[in-house]
Design a protein around this motif. Structure first.
Motif, PDB file in Angstrom:
ATOM      1  N   LYS A  13     106.525   9.835  53.419  1.00 26.95           N
ATOM      2  CA  LYS A  13     107.161   9.998  54.724  1.00 26.95           C
ATOM      3  C   LYS A  13     108.228  11.088  54.661  1.00 26.95           C
ATOM      4  O   LYS A  13     108.697  11.458  53.597  1.00 26.95           O
ATOM      5  CB  LYS A  13     107.772   8.671  55.159  1.00 26.95           C
ATOM      6  CG  LYS A  13     106.736   7.591  55.461  1.00 26.95           C
ATOM      7  CD  LYS A  13     107.363   6.244  55.722  1.00 26.95           C
ATOM      8  CE  LYS A  13     107.869   5.604  54.443  1.00 26.95           C
ATOM      9  NZ  LYS A  13     108.297   4.198  54.629  1.00 26.95           N
ATOM     10  N   LEU A  14     108.592  11.553  55.843  1.00 23.93           N
ATOM     11  CA  LEU A  14     109.536  12.659  55.957  1.00 23.93           C
ATOM     12  C   LEU A  14     110.751  12.216  56.754  1.00 23.93           C
ATOM     13  O   LEU A  14     110.624  11.599  57.810  1.00 23.93           O
ATOM     14  CB  LEU A  14     108.854  13.838  56.654  1.00 23.93           C
ATOM     15  CG  LEU A  14     109.601  15.171  56.716  1.00 23.93           C
ATOM     16  CD1 LEU A  14     109.828  15.713  55.318  1.00 23.93           C
ATOM     17  CD2 LEU A  14     108.796  16.170  57.544  1.00 23.93           C
ATOM     18  N   GLY A  15     111.942  12.518  56.234  1.00 22.06           N
ATOM     19  CA  GLY A  15     113.177  12.205  56.935  1.00 22.06           C
ATOM     20  C   GLY A  15     114.074  13.425  57.006  1.00 22.06           C
ATOM     21  O   GLY A  15     113.927  14.377  56.236  1.00 22.06           O
ATOM     22  N   PHE A  16     115.018  13.369  57.931  1.00 23.68           N
ATOM     23  CA  PHE A  16     116.007  14.442  58.079  1.00 23.68           C
ATOM     24  C   PHE A  16     117.385  13.871  57.771  1.00 23.68           C
ATOM     25  O   PHE A  16     117.813  12.877  58.371  1.00 23.68           O
ATOM     26  CB  PHE A  16     115.985  14.998  59.503  1.00 23.68           C
ATOM     27  CG  PHE A  16     117.115  15.961  59.795  1.00 23.68           C
ATOM     28  CD1 PHE A  16     117.134  17.212  59.213  1.00 23.68           C
ATOM     29  CD2 PHE A  16     118.162  15.611  60.645  1.00 23.68           C
ATOM     30  CE1 PHE A  16     118.170  18.108  59.465  1.00 23.68           C
ATOM     31  CE2 PHE A  16     119.191  16.490  60.906  1.00 23.68           C
ATOM     32  CZ  PHE A  16     119.206  17.740  60.313  1.00 23.68           C
ATOM     33  N   HIS A  17     118.085  14.489  56.816  1.00 27.08           N
ATOM     34  CA  HIS A  17     119.397  14.005  56.377  1.00 27.08           C
ATOM     35  C   HIS A  17     120.467  14.981  56.857  1.00 27.08           C
ATOM     36  O   HIS A  17     120.543  16.114  56.391  1.00 27.08           O
ATOM     37  CB  HIS A  17     119.402  13.899  54.849  1.00 27.08           C
ATOM     38  CG  HIS A  17     120.570  13.131  54.290  1.00 27.08           C
ATOM     39  ND1 HIS A  17     121.718  12.888  55.001  1.00 27.08           N
ATOM     40  CD2 HIS A  17     120.754  12.550  53.075  1.00 27.08           C
ATOM     41  CE1 HIS A  17     122.561  12.210  54.264  1.00 27.08           C
ATOM     42  NE2 HIS A  17     122.000  11.985  53.078  1.00 27.08           N
ATOM     43  N   TYR A  40     108.923  13.094  62.218  1.00 25.34           N
ATOM     44  CA  TYR A  40     109.761  12.608  61.118  1.00 25.34           C
ATOM     45  C   TYR A  40     109.901  11.092  61.236  1.00 25.34           C
ATOM     46  O   TYR A  40     109.979  10.546  62.340  1.00 25.34           O
ATOM     47  CB  TYR A  40     111.139  13.262  61.164  1.00 25.34           C
ATOM     48  CG  TYR A  40     111.196  14.685  60.647  1.00 25.34           C
ATOM     49  CD1 TYR A  40     112.044  15.022  59.595  1.00 25.34           C
ATOM     50  CD2 TYR A  40     110.437  15.702  61.222  1.00 25.34           C
ATOM     51  CE1 TYR A  40     112.119  16.330  59.119  1.00 25.34           C
ATOM     52  CE2 TYR A  40     110.502  17.004  60.754  1.00 25.34           C
ATOM     53  CZ  TYR A  40     111.341  17.316  59.713  1.00 25.34           C
ATOM     54  OH  TYR A  40     111.404  18.607  59.249  1.00 25.34           O
ATOM     55  N   ASP A  41     109.972  10.414  60.108  1.00 27.28           N
ATOM     56  CA  ASP A  41     110.027   8.960  60.089  1.00 27.28           C
ATOM     57  C   ASP A  41     111.451   8.425  60.244  1.00 27.28           C
ATOM     58  O   ASP A  41     111.647   7.319  60.757  1.00 27.28           O
ATOM     59  CB  ASP A  41     109.430   8.438  58.779  1.00 27.28           C
ATOM     60  CG  ASP A  41     109.484   6.927  58.671  1.00 27.28           C
ATOM     61  OD1 ASP A  41     108.691   6.263  59.354  1.00 27.28           O
ATOM     62  OD2 ASP A  41     110.330   6.415  57.899  1.00 27.28           O
ATOM     63  N   HIS A  64     111.071  22.526  62.416  1.00 26.26           N
ATOM     64  CA  HIS A  64     109.680  22.657  62.820  1.00 26.26           C
ATOM     65  C   HIS A  64     108.848  23.296  61.708  1.00 26.26           C
ATOM     66  O   HIS A  64     107.748  22.835  61.389  1.00 26.26           O
ATOM     67  CB  HIS A  64     109.578  23.510  64.095  1.00 26.26           C
ATOM     68  CG  HIS A  64     108.203  23.543  64.690  1.00 26.26           C
ATOM     69  ND1 HIS A  64     107.212  24.385  64.234  1.00 26.26           N
ATOM     70  CD2 HIS A  64     107.646  22.811  65.692  1.00 26.26           C
ATOM     71  CE1 HIS A  64     106.110  24.186  64.933  1.00 26.26           C
ATOM     72  NE2 HIS A  64     106.339  23.246  65.823  1.00 26.26           N
ATOM     73  N   THR A  65     109.372  24.352  61.096  1.00 30.11           N
ATOM     74  CA  THR A  65     108.670  25.034  60.005  1.00 30.11           C
ATOM     75  C   THR A  65     108.373  24.064  58.860  1.00 30.11           C
ATOM     76  O   THR A  65     107.260  24.046  58.328  1.00 30.11           O
ATOM     77  CB  THR A  65     109.501  26.205  59.467  1.00 30.11           C
ATOM     78  OG1 THR A  65     109.750  27.125  60.541  1.00 30.11           O
ATOM     79  CG2 THR A  65     108.795  26.921  58.343  1.00 30.11           C
ATOM     80  N   VAL A  66     109.367  23.278  58.511  1.00 31.57           N
ATOM     81  CA  VAL A  66     109.202  22.354  57.394  1.00 31.57           C
ATOM     82  C   VAL A  66     108.198  21.259  57.735  1.00 31.57           C
ATOM     83  O   VAL A  66     107.383  20.865  56.901  1.00 31.57           O
ATOM     84  CB  VAL A  66     110.565  21.753  57.002  1.00 31.57           C
ATOM     85  CG1 VAL A  66     110.392  20.646  55.979  1.00 31.57           C
ATOM     86  CG2 VAL A  66     111.476  22.842  56.454  1.00 31.57           C
ATOM     87  N   ALA A  67     108.236  20.764  58.965  1.00 29.05           N
ATOM     88  CA  ALA A  67     107.281  19.739  59.365  1.00 29.05           C
ATOM     89  C   ALA A  67     105.846  20.263  59.251  1.00 29.05           C
ATOM     90  O   ALA A  67     104.951  19.551  58.771  1.00 29.05           O
ATOM     91  CB  ALA A  67     107.567  19.295  60.789  1.00 29.05           C
ATOM     92  N   LYS A  68     105.617  21.504  59.656  1.00 25.54           N
ATOM     93  CA  LYS A  68     104.290  22.094  59.548  1.00 25.54           C
ATOM     94  C   LYS A  68     103.912  22.300  58.072  1.00 25.54           C
ATOM     95  O   LYS A  68     102.776  22.077  57.669  1.00 25.54           O
ATOM     96  CB  LYS A  68     104.246  23.440  60.282  1.00 25.54           C
ATOM     97  CG  LYS A  68     104.464  23.339  61.773  1.00 25.54           C
ATOM     98  CD  LYS A  68     103.341  22.583  62.457  1.00 25.54           C
ATOM     99  CE  LYS A  68     102.046  23.367  62.441  1.00 25.54           C
ATOM    100  NZ  LYS A  68     100.965  22.660  63.164  1.00 25.54           N
ATOM    101  N   LEU A  69     104.899  22.699  57.283  1.00 26.92           N
ATOM    102  CA  LEU A  69     104.664  22.944  55.867  1.00 26.92           C
ATOM    103  C   LEU A  69     104.190  21.688  55.160  1.00 26.92           C
ATOM    104  O   LEU A  69     103.341  21.731  54.262  1.00 26.92           O
ATOM    105  CB  LEU A  69     105.956  23.453  55.228  1.00 26.92           C
ATOM    106  CG  LEU A  69     106.042  23.515  53.696  1.00 26.92           C
ATOM    107  CD1 LEU A  69     105.068  24.552  53.168  1.00 26.92           C
ATOM    108  CD2 LEU A  69     107.460  23.854  53.269  1.00 26.92           C
TER     109      LEU A  69
END
Length: 342
Positions: A2-6, A30-31, A335-340
């Motif tokens: 999963k992906l989170g934003f800190h 993002y989760d 957005h770039t990182v989510a696509k990556l």
């Protein structure tokens, strides 16, 4: 994974664009989103303020410092935010270090593991709301002993939305990690290196093996904070991470009690850590930052071109980590990182 934003903790002022960053992270799948605190801004207020723009992501504290609040105050905040978020709150707790605990909060630091165990037990007891709370512990007593004598056991007026709010523990040393595996629902590593995965698995398994452990590795959350900088110039990317490493290795904690420093020593950077710390404590911060080698950055961060980062992510796929909490990226890069990472 999963992906989170800190979001991290603030420095001199509130970060720009945080409200939009939370909303954008959610819209991109993002989760979770997370806030932090140190001896400055707190973690609960920004989480509620910025989190109000979200509807589905989990909202976590990474980490709420235990010495800043009594267990009852923490339980109250957890139940309140859990209601306001519709059951999306994750309570991330940590002890911090002796300089902050005793120097800023004016609380005793010794025996942090035993204190953590009792703190978590009491928070859970309050949240469950099964009966008026009595607790006669080594560190906390409800009602207080030796006071006016008028205190009595109380039960929260607020009914919890969930009788079990997830509790994650920030931990760096092997005993702390084992404690997290034993008593918590998740672990929040700060400087996780994929090549140290076997070491971490061993510490976790020690905790899971304890009588009464709540989880096994199969249902335990491990949400690692990972700095990420996308730039074709890898040294330029690393330069954005070096100051944070130098701060933690060199200046976060006393020389004889810097647990962040020891994380990198266990990775094999003993000589580098000694040099960084000495330079930092001597007030030569620029030299300390410049002394952080690229390998040290790459061990705990994702830096470089899109292609390199995509390749580096394969190391993380093989670890025990269940969530990558990305930190340090500009909000325009979310957005770039989510696509990556698709």
């Amino acid at each position: 994974m999963k992906l989170g934003f800190h979001l991290g903790y603030w420095s001199a002022a509130p970060p720009e664009g945080a409200h939009d960053a939370f909303a954008l992270a959610e819209s991109l799948g993002y989760d979770s989103v997370w806030t932090a605190e140190t001896y400055g801004s707190d973690c609960l207020t920004p989480l509620a303020w910025f989190g109000a723009s979200t509807r589905t992501v989990s909202l976590g504290t990474n980490i709420l410092q235990m010495s800043a609040r009594t267990p009852a105050a923490t339980a109250m905040a957890a139940m309140t935010l859990d209601h306001l978020s519709g059951g999306r709150f994750i309570l991330g707790l940590g002890v911090s270090g002796p300089q902050v605990v005793e120097g800023w909060y004016g609380q005793p630091y010794p025996r942090p593991l035993a204190r953590t165990r009792e703190y978590v037990e009491l928070v859970r007891k309050i949240v469950r709301r099964e009966a008026p709370v009595s607790h006669d512990g080594q560190f906390y007593q409800l009602p207080l002993q030796g006071g006016s004598g008028l205190g009595k056991p109380l039960r929260s007026m607020l009914h919890p939305r969930r009788s079990e709010i997830p509790i994650y523990l920030g931990a760096e040393g092997p005993k702390n990690i084992a404690l997290a595996a034993e008593i918590a629902d998740g672990w929040l590593p700060l400087f996780y290196s994929p090549r140290m995965d076997d070491f971490y698995r061993g510490a976790l398994e020690e905790g899971f093996a304890q009588p009464g452990a709540r989880h096994s590795l199969d249902d335990f959350e491990i949400a690692a904070t990972v700095p990420i900088v996308v730039d074709d110039d890898i040294e330029k990317a690393a330069d954005l991470v070096r100051p944070n490493i130098a701060l933690y290795v060199g200046g976060m904690g006393a020389k004889e009690a810097n647990f962040h420093n020891q994380v990198f020593v266990r990775m094999g950077y003993e000589a580098e850590c000694e040099r960084i710390q000495q330079l930092y404590l001597d007030g030569r911060k620029a030299e300390a930052i410049a002394s952080v080698p690229l390998a040290m950055v790459e061990d705990i961060a994702l830096v470089g071109s899109v292609e390199k980062i995509r390749d580096d992510l394969r190391r993380w796929d093989k670890t025990v980590v269940t969530s990558l909490l990305l930190q340090g990226l500009g909000y325009s890069s979310i957005h770039t990182v989510a696509k990556l990472l698709e």
